[in-house]
Motif scaffolding. Structure first.
Motif, PDB file in Angstrom:
ATOM      1  N   THR A   1      -2.332  11.156   4.046  1.00 53.28           N
ATOM      2  CA  THR A   1      -2.642  10.402   2.833  1.00 53.28           C
ATOM      3  C   THR A   1      -4.048  10.627   2.306  1.00 53.28           C
ATOM      4  OG1 THR A   1      -3.496   8.438   3.991  1.00 53.28           O
ATOM      5  CG2 THR A   1      -1.097   8.573   3.651  1.00 53.28           C
TER       6      THR A   1
ATOM      7  N   TYR B   1       0.867  -1.165   0.000  1.00 53.00           N
ATOM      8  CA  TYR B   1       0.000   0.000   0.000  1.00 53.00           C
ATOM      9  C   TYR B   1       0.909   1.222   0.000  1.00 53.00           C
ATOM     10  CZ  TYR B   1      -2.310   3.991   2.161  1.00 53.00           C
ATOM     11  OH  TYR B   1      -2.753   5.266   2.430  1.00 53.00           O
TER      12      TYR B   1
ATOM     13  N   LEU C   1      -6.920  -1.351   5.544  1.00 56.31           N
ATOM     14  CA  LEU C   1      -7.591  -0.235   4.889  1.00 56.31           C
ATOM     15  C   LEU C   1      -9.084  -0.270   5.161  1.00 56.31           C
ATOM     16  CD1 LEU C   1      -5.773  -0.222   1.429  1.00 56.31           C
ATOM     17  CD2 LEU C   1      -5.221   1.111   3.481  1.00 56.31           C
TER      18      LEU C   1
ATOM     19  N   ARG D   1     -11.398   5.281   1.520  1.00 54.60           N
ATOM     20  CA  ARG D   1     -10.606   6.431   1.105  1.00 54.60           C
ATOM     21  C   ARG D   1     -11.287   7.718   1.523  1.00 54.60           C
ATOM     22  NH1 ARG D   1     -10.394   2.728  -3.057  1.00 54.60           N
ATOM     23  NH2 ARG D   1      -8.302   1.871  -3.378  1.00 54.60           N
ATOM     24  N   LYS D   2     -10.555   8.497   2.246  1.00 52.26           N
ATOM     25  CA  LYS D   2     -11.094   9.781   2.655  1.00 52.26           C
ATOM     26  C   LYS D   2     -11.281  10.666   1.428  1.00 52.26           C
ATOM     27  CE  LYS D   2     -10.379  13.225   6.295  1.00 52.26           C
ATOM     28  NZ  LYS D   2      -9.471  13.656   7.380  1.00 52.26           N
TER      29      LYS D   2
ATOM     30  N   GLU E   1      -7.485   8.712   9.575  1.00 49.50           N
ATOM     31  CA  GLU E   1      -6.648   8.969   8.410  1.00 49.50           C
ATOM     32  C   GLU E   1      -5.254   8.386   8.623  1.00 49.50           C
ATOM     33  OE1 GLU E   1      -5.209  12.561   5.417  1.00 49.50           O
ATOM     34  OE2 GLU E   1      -6.434  13.037   7.180  1.00 49.50           O
TER      35      GLU E   1
ATOM     36  N   ASP F   1      -6.365   8.688   3.081  1.00 46.26           N
ATOM     37  CA  ASP F   1      -6.943   7.347   3.130  1.00 46.26           C
ATOM     38  C   ASP F   1      -7.282   6.979   4.563  1.00 46.26           C
ATOM     39  OD1 ASP F   1      -6.650   7.017   0.406  1.00 46.26           O
ATOM     40  OD2 ASP F   1      -4.689   6.059   0.573  1.00 46.26           O
TER      41      ASP F   1
END
Length: 512
Positions: A384, A306, A398, A401-402, A354, A386
């Protein structure tokens, strides 16, 4: 510290070792270094100097690969761009990079001609790599043939001098050029070579595009170690399986859709892939069922990474596959990570927030964009955008995704760029684009639309209208959702996650 000198070193100390293979072209380190020197000197003879930007609009080919090293040797800056770009998407990136020279194929001659009026360069600063180069463009190979094969003059590179700019933004918005220095790429060489257990005997195969930053995870370290690098012009599963078997490939990097294709190939067997030491999955999360199928077929070769081009990664090592199912690994040596809430407070293990990280490959910043650089990097930490959480051992999982980033076939797709095209339709008043899972591509864009009252939309006709106007193939929407209004929060922000849930429920009802 000039990363181009790794070829010079290998040409001296292991000149006869096979360095590079692309189609019928096979070069030892001595041959590769001479070829790269000729390109470097041709660029210098044209007037390219330290710090000048050379933009490469090329598919996978030996010219693109050798340009990376030639540009480094003279201290110029390599700017790889997608050959799928066109129109303002292309001109924006060329101008944003302060391009001094464009190198492309004749297949893109019309594309380049179309935007010449929007560029700060002339046709005299466009080289075409084809044997028959049409006027008024300059022939890359003619210039190369006339140049010297001796080492070019030392440009006096310092570790933090810029080596390349990688664009990760969409095609129509303001481009974001991520800056990587010679020091950063040298760290790619040494660190990732170590993480992936590479040696001078390693044989690395790359079948995806080498214009994207993920390719540097393997291309840099194999050259550093003096191994052999095999480049495919494009992904072809038959060719992939054949070369793994016949050339005894030890390391390869694939996006999930490519791994899926390999697993479905009858010749992709433990026996034919016995030389493999690593299959690195990047670009998007690979479904757990596919991971298990791969590890059952060829045990102890699966790695997952990642990461962001901006300079942060976690790695799931092949030894952790069984212990940490669903994880994308932990921070490797010299990297740090934390999970923070919206106020920047660090969360304990299990808390979703995050993902924030730092490490030696952190970008120098966004080119000519201090404001967005300051947004991304705060007190030395990369935010990020994310979402994720860690377990008690520090392994990352994970959670979404932000940012509204969609990763399709390993390529970043930004919804706002697609929305900007859709909203140009006279009968569409609002659009919201989001990604949904796709077995082939990892994710695919779907567009939710609000149309004007009385507009009767044929889904296929409207979808074709949108896709015909998008500037890159990887942006094309796979489906449409028609709504009377979008769900929004109290601030008026569109709730894309809710829209996605509505779409998936509607799809489930139709299929059920």
């Amino acid at each position: 510290m000039n990363i181009g000198h790794v070829l010079t070193n290998h040409a001296r100390y292991r000149p006869n070792h096979l360095a590079f293979v692309c189609k019928d072209r096979q070069l030892t380190y001595a041959e590769l270094n001479q070829s790269v020197n000729k390109i470097a000197n041709a660029l210098y003879d044209h007037g390219i100097r330290k710090g000048d930007k050379v933009s490469m609009l090329l598919p996978n080919c030996s010219e693109l690969w050798e340009l990376y090293w030639a540009i480094a040797k003279i201290g110029a800056v390599a700017v790889p761009l997608s050959p799928l770009l066109s129109g303002t998407g292309l001109s924006n990136q060329l101008n944003n990079a302060d391009t001094s020279l464009v190198i492309a194929t004749s297949g893109l001659q019309e594309t380049v001609n179309h935007i010449m009026g929007q560029l700060t360069i002339s046709t005299a600063d466009v080289w075409l790599t084809d044997v028959d180069c049409p006027d008024p463009f300059i022939s890359f190979h003619e210039r190369k043939a006339k140049a010297s094969s001796t080492e070019p003059a030392d440009p006096g590179i310092q570790p933090d001098d810029l080596y390349n700019i990688i664009y990760s933004s969409g095609t129509t918005g303001a481009p974001k050029g991520i800056m990587h220095t010679h020091r950063i790429r040298a760290d790619y060489m040494s660190l990732f070579g170590s993480y992936f257990r590479m040696t001078p005997e390693s044989v690395v195969l790359h079948s995806g595009s080498i214009i994207f930053n993920g390719s540097f995870l393997t291309t840099m370290p194999v050259m550093f170690h003096g191994g052999t690098f095999i480049l495919h012009s494009s992904f072809d599963v038959d060719h992939l399986v054949e070369d793994i078997r016949d050339r005894k490939v030890t390391h390869t990097i694939l996006v999930p859709s490519q791994i899926t294709a390999a697993l479905q190939h009858p010749e992709f067997t433990a026996r034919n892939a016995a030389s493999l030491e690593m299959i690195l999955s990047v670009g998007a999360p690979l479904h757990q069922s596919q991971k298990e199928k791969l590890n059952s077929l060829i045990p102890d070769v699966f790695y997952e990474l990642y990461g962001l081009t901006e300079g942060f990664v976690t790695i799931l090592d092949k030894t952790d596959f069984y212990n940490k199912p669903g994880s994308v690994g932990c921070t490797p040596q010299f990297f740090d990570m934390k999970i923070v809430d919206d106020e920047g407070r660090e969360l304990p293990s299990g808390g979703v927030g995050e993902i924030v990280g730092r490490g030696p490959i952190l970008m120098k910043g966004y080119y000519n964009d201090p404001e967005r650089t300051a947004e991304a990097i705060r007190n030395g930490w990369l935010y990020t955008g994310d979402l994720g959480y860690t377990d008690e051992d520090g392994y990352l999982y994970l959670a979404g995704r932000k940012k509204d980033l969609i990763i399709s076939g390993g390529v970043n797709v930004y919804p706002k760029d697609i929305e900007a095209v859709i909203i140009k339709h006279p009968e569409i008043t609002d659009a919201a684009v989001f990604g949904v899972e796709d077995e082939r591509w990892g994710e695919t864009p779907v567009a939710a639309l609000i149309c004007r009252n009385g507009f009767s939309a044929d889904k296929e006709v409207l979808r074709n209208w949108i896709n015909d106007r998008l500037e890159a193939r990887f942006q094309k929407v796979s489906d449409l959702l028609f709504l009377d209004e979008f769900p929004r929060n109290v601030a008026g922000k569109t709730l894309k996650r809710t829209i996605k849930e509505m779409y998936l429920k509607q799809k489930e009802n139709i299929e059920g």
